[in-house]
Write a protein that holds these residues in place. Structure first.
Motif, PDB file in Angstrom:
ATOM      1  N   ARG A  63     -18.301  16.693  16.134  1.00  0.00           N
ATOM      2  CA  ARG A  63     -18.954  15.519  16.728  1.00  0.00           C
ATOM      3  C   ARG A  63     -18.456  14.235  16.090  1.00  0.00           C
ATOM      4  O   ARG A  63     -18.300  13.208  16.761  1.00  0.00           O
ATOM      5  CB  ARG A  63     -20.481  15.646  16.616  1.00  0.00           C
ATOM      6  CG  ARG A  63     -21.093  16.492  17.736  1.00  0.00           C
ATOM      7  CD  ARG A  63     -22.621  16.527  17.647  1.00  0.00           C
ATOM      8  NE  ARG A  63     -23.100  17.301  16.513  1.00  0.00           N
ATOM      9  CZ  ARG A  63     -23.264  18.623  16.528  1.00  0.00           C
ATOM     10  NH1 ARG A  63     -22.946  19.316  17.617  1.00  0.00           N
ATOM     11  NH2 ARG A  63     -23.706  19.251  15.454  1.00  0.00           N
ATOM     12  N   ILE A  64     -18.182  14.280  14.799  1.00  0.00           N
ATOM     13  CA  ILE A  64     -17.640  13.095  14.123  1.00  0.00           C
ATOM     14  C   ILE A  64     -16.284  12.732  14.711  1.00  0.00           C
ATOM     15  O   ILE A  64     -16.013  11.569  15.037  1.00  0.00           O
ATOM     16  CB  ILE A  64     -17.500  13.361  12.605  1.00  0.00           C
ATOM     17  CG1 ILE A  64     -18.876  13.457  11.939  1.00  0.00           C
ATOM     18  CG2 ILE A  64     -16.670  12.249  11.943  1.00  0.00           C
ATOM     19  CD1 ILE A  64     -18.820  13.912  10.484  1.00  0.00           C
ATOM     20  N   ILE A  65     -15.429  13.735  14.868  1.00  0.00           N
ATOM     21  CA  ILE A  65     -14.084  13.477  15.397  1.00  0.00           C
ATOM     22  C   ILE A  65     -14.171  12.889  16.802  1.00  0.00           C
ATOM     23  O   ILE A  65     -13.493  11.913  17.131  1.00  0.00           O
ATOM     24  CB  ILE A  65     -13.246  14.777  15.414  1.00  0.00           C
ATOM     25  CG1 ILE A  65     -12.990  15.267  13.979  1.00  0.00           C
ATOM     26  CG2 ILE A  65     -11.917  14.536  16.139  1.00  0.00           C
ATOM     27  CD1 ILE A  65     -12.289  16.619  13.899  1.00  0.00           C
ATOM     28  N   THR A  66     -15.017  13.503  17.630  1.00  0.00           N
ATOM     29  CA  THR A  66     -15.135  13.032  19.008  1.00  0.00           C
ATOM     30  C   THR A  66     -15.667  11.607  19.073  1.00  0.00           C
ATOM     31  O   THR A  66     -15.133  10.767  19.809  1.00  0.00           O
ATOM     32  CB  THR A  66     -16.023  13.986  19.816  1.00  0.00           C
ATOM     33  OG1 THR A  66     -15.301  15.207  20.038  1.00  0.00           O
ATOM     34  CG2 THR A  66     -16.416  13.383  21.160  1.00  0.00           C
ATOM     35  N   VAL A 104     -11.453  21.928  14.620  1.00  0.00           N
ATOM     36  CA  VAL A 104     -12.163  22.234  13.375  1.00  0.00           C
ATOM     37  C   VAL A 104     -12.241  23.741  13.128  1.00  0.00           C
ATOM     38  O   VAL A 104     -12.045  24.204  12.000  1.00  0.00           O
ATOM     39  CB  VAL A 104     -13.572  21.609  13.359  1.00  0.00           C
ATOM     40  CG1 VAL A 104     -14.250  21.890  12.022  1.00  0.00           C
ATOM     41  CG2 VAL A 104     -13.479  20.107  13.586  1.00  0.00           C
ATOM     42  N   ASN A 105     -12.498  24.501  14.192  1.00  0.00           N
ATOM     43  CA  ASN A 105     -12.521  25.952  14.022  1.00  0.00           C
ATOM     44  C   ASN A 105     -11.151  26.466  13.581  1.00  0.00           C
ATOM     45  O   ASN A 105     -11.031  27.318  12.697  1.00  0.00           O
ATOM     46  CB  ASN A 105     -12.967  26.638  15.314  1.00  0.00           C
ATOM     47  CG  ASN A 105     -14.467  26.491  15.525  1.00  0.00           C
ATOM     48  OD1 ASN A 105     -15.248  26.556  14.569  1.00  0.00           O
ATOM     49  ND2 ASN A 105     -14.884  26.275  16.774  1.00  0.00           N
ATOM     50  N   ALA A 106     -10.106  25.929  14.195  1.00  0.00           N
ATOM     51  CA  ALA A 106      -8.757  26.340  13.796  1.00  0.00           C
ATOM     52  C   ALA A 106      -8.469  25.884  12.371  1.00  0.00           C
ATOM     53  O   ALA A 106      -7.778  26.578  11.621  1.00  0.00           O
ATOM     54  CB  ALA A 106      -7.728  25.747  14.757  1.00  0.00           C
ATOM     55  N   ALA A 107      -8.991  24.717  11.980  1.00  0.00           N
ATOM     56  CA  ALA A 107      -8.778  24.234  10.616  1.00  0.00           C
ATOM     57  C   ALA A 107      -9.418  25.176   9.605  1.00  0.00           C
ATOM     58  O   ALA A 107      -8.842  25.462   8.552  1.00  0.00           O
ATOM     59  CB  ALA A 107      -9.328  22.816  10.455  1.00  0.00           C
ATOM     60  N   PRO A 148      -7.505  14.817  12.476  1.00  0.00           N
ATOM     61  CA  PRO A 148      -7.937  14.489  11.111  1.00  0.00           C
ATOM     62  C   PRO A 148      -8.310  15.701  10.265  1.00  0.00           C
ATOM     63  O   PRO A 148      -8.094  15.693   9.058  1.00  0.00           O
ATOM     64  CB  PRO A 148      -9.152  13.576  11.326  1.00  0.00           C
ATOM     65  CG  PRO A 148      -9.606  13.831  12.721  1.00  0.00           C
ATOM     66  CD  PRO A 148      -8.399  14.229  13.494  1.00  0.00           C
ATOM     67  N   ALA A 149      -8.824  16.756  10.921  1.00  0.00           N
ATOM     68  CA  ALA A 149      -9.186  17.944  10.143  1.00  0.00           C
ATOM     69  C   ALA A 149      -7.941  18.733   9.750  1.00  0.00           C
ATOM     70  O   ALA A 149      -7.749  19.100   8.592  1.00  0.00           O
ATOM     71  CB  ALA A 149     -10.150  18.817  10.945  1.00  0.00           C
ATOM     72  N   VAL A 181     -14.198  12.461   8.697  1.00  0.00           N
ATOM     73  CA  VAL A 181     -13.873  13.851   8.367  1.00  0.00           C
ATOM     74  C   VAL A 181     -13.574  14.014   6.882  1.00  0.00           C
ATOM     75  O   VAL A 181     -14.051  14.949   6.226  1.00  0.00           O
ATOM     76  CB  VAL A 181     -12.672  14.338   9.200  1.00  0.00           C
ATOM     77  CG1 VAL A 181     -12.229  15.718   8.738  1.00  0.00           C
ATOM     78  CG2 VAL A 181     -13.034  14.357  10.674  1.00  0.00           C
ATOM     79  N   GLY A 182     -12.799  13.106   6.327  1.00  0.00           N
ATOM     80  CA  GLY A 182     -12.422  13.188   4.915  1.00  0.00           C
ATOM     81  C   GLY A 182     -13.628  13.201   4.004  1.00  0.00           C
ATOM     82  O   GLY A 182     -13.695  13.965   3.041  1.00  0.00           O
TER      83      GLY A 182
END
Lengths: 478, 490
Positions: A82-85, A99-102, A153-154, A182-183
């Motif tokens: 949600r942050i990225i979006t 994020v899941n892939a990260a 970003p992730a 994200v960071g």
């Protein structure tokens, strides 16, 4: 190191910046405290000190902490997505996928790093004769400054922090000012995973903060992901301070669809994904598609059909597959590229619909014979568009395709779609790129070293991903 | 720019445009031992075009065929050792016995590096496939970088040339070699020997001249890599140019290398002989020559006595004389620099513990000198001799009270090439070397760039380098990876 300054936490000096939602160009979704020269220097001192203890921890212990971090990342995927979006306008489904892939990638990179480390240790003794033993040990580089980007970003954060930390380094991570959230969240998750404070720190801000970071004296390495122009500056600064620079600088990646392509529709779907995923805002997004004359019309039809499936809309809406560009500046750039192509005689083969508010650009396909010849003559095929626009250009044979694909000052990835594997390998062997794909595109796999030629990072002193992405955060001592 | 394969320019051999330069014998400062035609911007570009064209087919030759030619080359270097040694001695003033040792060792090194390159290549190939699942195979192939520009130095002209050309050529690259203007002869001879070894013309070419030719070379657009051996100042310039053109830079930039003698050193005399060799061999003109010696208080006087005794054995004289073990420095500029370092040390209160006899007044001779004393303790960057590269037959011997003081002093430098520890305690040696910020650590040795080990430097010695020479890594540094993600089902 050990100074009083290091123990006092500086959270920026007072300057603030807003993150404006690209979906409407108005809503302030985050207000962030910016770092400055002093806070960056202080965090560096903290990193230097923290790294001393961190590097003496047994490798297995560091690896175990990263395993915990992977779990926490997986558990928080919803929040981070949600942050990225909200910050970057990436469609929610795509943010979640990232994020899941990260999280999976963290685990993959722990394994790859273990493999790299085992390989290095198995080759430690190089010679042994009489009373002389000659061997190589690998040490962490020290403190790694990471100037990152907003488009993934992730992924980008994880690609650097996992191998760097595993190798016993400390990281100073600077997110793009477009994606500061994200960071910070990753830092929290690392602390919750018992990674000691100051092993991973975040510096927030724009180019000035990035500059302060790369100019630090005594860095072990600088990792930079971003534009070629900014990356060249970083490389020059690092060169003068004798610091390793790891550079990932984008590309104007090309795909070639041969006449013996096995499944045209599938190839078009693959290329469409490469061109439009994340609104084409990827360093290895497909920007140029060379299609053999014999399948040109069929391919264009199939590609247009894929483009027409895209749903532009509110990124937070789960049915949205095409979000806005990240900024007004980005929008202006793409409009200039498209206008330049059209003025040169390119046909607009497809133009999708896009909301009027925010920084949306419709999905587009341009093409035609007007785009043949010198690829550097037109903005769209010379410079990074970073947008949901694909140029589809007819070619008469492999030679013309190879020449056109190499006619660029970049060299990140290239794709060949064909049923002939030997031909694919032969063609990819002649393309001056760091990664070649057969029947695929836009896949930075964790298994493979991610490198670029020429303007995509040809002078880089290392890379991310693959086993080489671990070794890049170590230095040998003979 | 605009240099396409097969252009007319490439086929016309430009042997430089008319400027020429003299090499003056450092032994007498007067005799012109060689007059060399210099390259210029145009000839450099022309040679570059030739290199691009030559490497197209060179890289396609099977690896074994390239290796066979390099083995032939090794034999020819060995057979030509006498001639090449005399060239080195006359141009650079290196004592003839040392020139011969260099060239003979270079010939052996060619063979060693073929083996190391083969090992590196086998290792790369054994790790080619990284993942394989269903219809997807992920692998890495290694390609030559292309054309390698090598801006070399004069102090070990045969070694430095061979360190680069052997792995570079084996990997399928072409090389543009620029010798120092102090030592132009070896490169030309090597080029001839390579041609005689059936290496195709233009795979290895020589560009002669000074800094301007070096600049023209490193500014070429489209180089695969630049290799530079020389001063940190010039190397930083090269690194910055390479960064802006996105070209790999391999940098070997010198050092102010140190040695530490612990109180438990097994044999003080042997340690002193080793350190003396590190300090005085080739008149101290080596990137990893020992310049600073830290000696534990308990063995200080003993060590100084032994070192002085070694220094006194040196025989300064005509480099062509087989009894000479200390030749001149390479230039007047070098002589002035060393004198300035010594004067600065003495003004700071250092004692002159030994000063050799002043050799013939003509030429660029500097006597062997040992300075020392407590005045040299404290900040190592405070004095020229311990801060900057001296590159002369001068050693500073400084007392320390314990390992910690030694480590701090040895790390108190902006360089980081090599460090040596003399002790009978191997674990202590490894522990201390682990804490020294250098690319190479030695236990009971110094000044040994072994072909088996990657040659790297930290910080000002080449910390930002994008590769290295020697070791298996010295082969890989002349290749670049291409990741291949292959899906057999569309």
């Amino acid at each position: 190191a050990g100074s009083v300054l290091a123990s006092r936490r500086w959270f920026g000096s007072g300057a603030w910046f807003d993150v404006v939602s690209p979906a409407d160009g108005a809503t302030v979704v985050a207000t962030v405290s910016a770092d400055d020269d002093v806070s960056v220097a202080t965090k560096f001192c903290g990193a230097v000190q923290a790294q001393r203890g961190w590097r003496t921890m047994p490798w297995e212990d560091r690896a175990a902490l990263m395993g915990t971090f992977a779990e926490r990342l997986h558990d928080c995927a919803g929040d981070i997505s949600r942050i990225i979006t909200s910050e970057t306008g990436k469609p929610l489904t795509q943010s979640r996928a990232e994020v899941n892939a990260a999280a999976r990638r963290v685990r993959a990179m722990v394994d790859l790093s273990e493999r790299a480390r085992a390989r290095m240790e198995s080759n430690s003794v190089r010679a042994s004769s009489g009373s002389v033993t000659e061997k190589v040990v690998h040490e962490p580089v020290g403190v790694v400054a990471h100037v990152s980007a907003w488009n993934y970003p992730a992924f980008l954060a994880v690609n650097v922090l996992v191998p760097a930390l595993l190798a016993g380094n400390a990281v100073l991570h600077k997110p793009s000012e477009h994606s500061p959230g994200v960071g910070e969240r990753l830092r929290t998750l690392l602390l919750q995973s018992d990674v000691p404070p100051d092993v991973f720190q975040v510096c927030q801000g724009g180019r000035d903060v990035g500059r302060a970071l790369v100019r630090l004296q005594g860095l072990g390495a600088v990792a930079f992901t971003g534009s070629r122009e900014a990356g060249t500056e970083v490389a020059a600064v690092a060169a003068r301070s004798h610091t390793r620079a790891i550079l990932e600088l984008g590309g104007v990646d090309g795909a070639y669809v041969r006449r013996d392509v096995a499944d045209l529709e599938r190839a078009a779907a693959s290329v469409a994904s490469g061109a439009y995923y994340n609104a084409g805002q990827g360093c290895c997004a497909i920007e140029r598609v060379y299609v053999h004359r014999d399948v040109y019309e069929s391919f264009v039809e199939a590609l247009v059909s894929e483009a027409a499936k895209l749903r532009a809309g509110d990124p937070a809406d789960e049915t949205t597959t095409l979000g806005p560009l990240v900024s007004r500046e980005a929008l202006r750039r793409v409009e200039a590229h498209v206008n330049d192509a059209v003025r040169s005689g390119a046909s607009v083969l497809f133009r999708g619909k896009a909301p009027a508010e925010g920084y949306f650009h419709p999905a587009m396909v341009v093409g035609g014979d007007a785009l043949r010849g010198s690829q550097r003559a037109r903005l769209m095929t010379r410079a990074e568009s970073f947008a949901p626009v694909a140029a589809v250009i007819p070619v008469h044979d492999d030679e013309e395709a190879i020449e056109a694909m190499n006619d660029t000052s970049y060299g990140l990835t290239a794709s060949v779609y064909t049923s002939d594997g030997a031909a694919a390998e032969s063609i990819l062997g002649r393309l001056d790129v760091g990664t070649g794909y057969w029947n695929a595109c836009n896949v930075p796999s964790a298994n493979l070293p991610w490198t670029g030629r020429r303007g995509s990072g040809g002078g880089s002193g290392g890379c991310t991903l693959g086993e080489e992405g671990y070794t890049s955060f170590t230095r040998p001592k003979a």
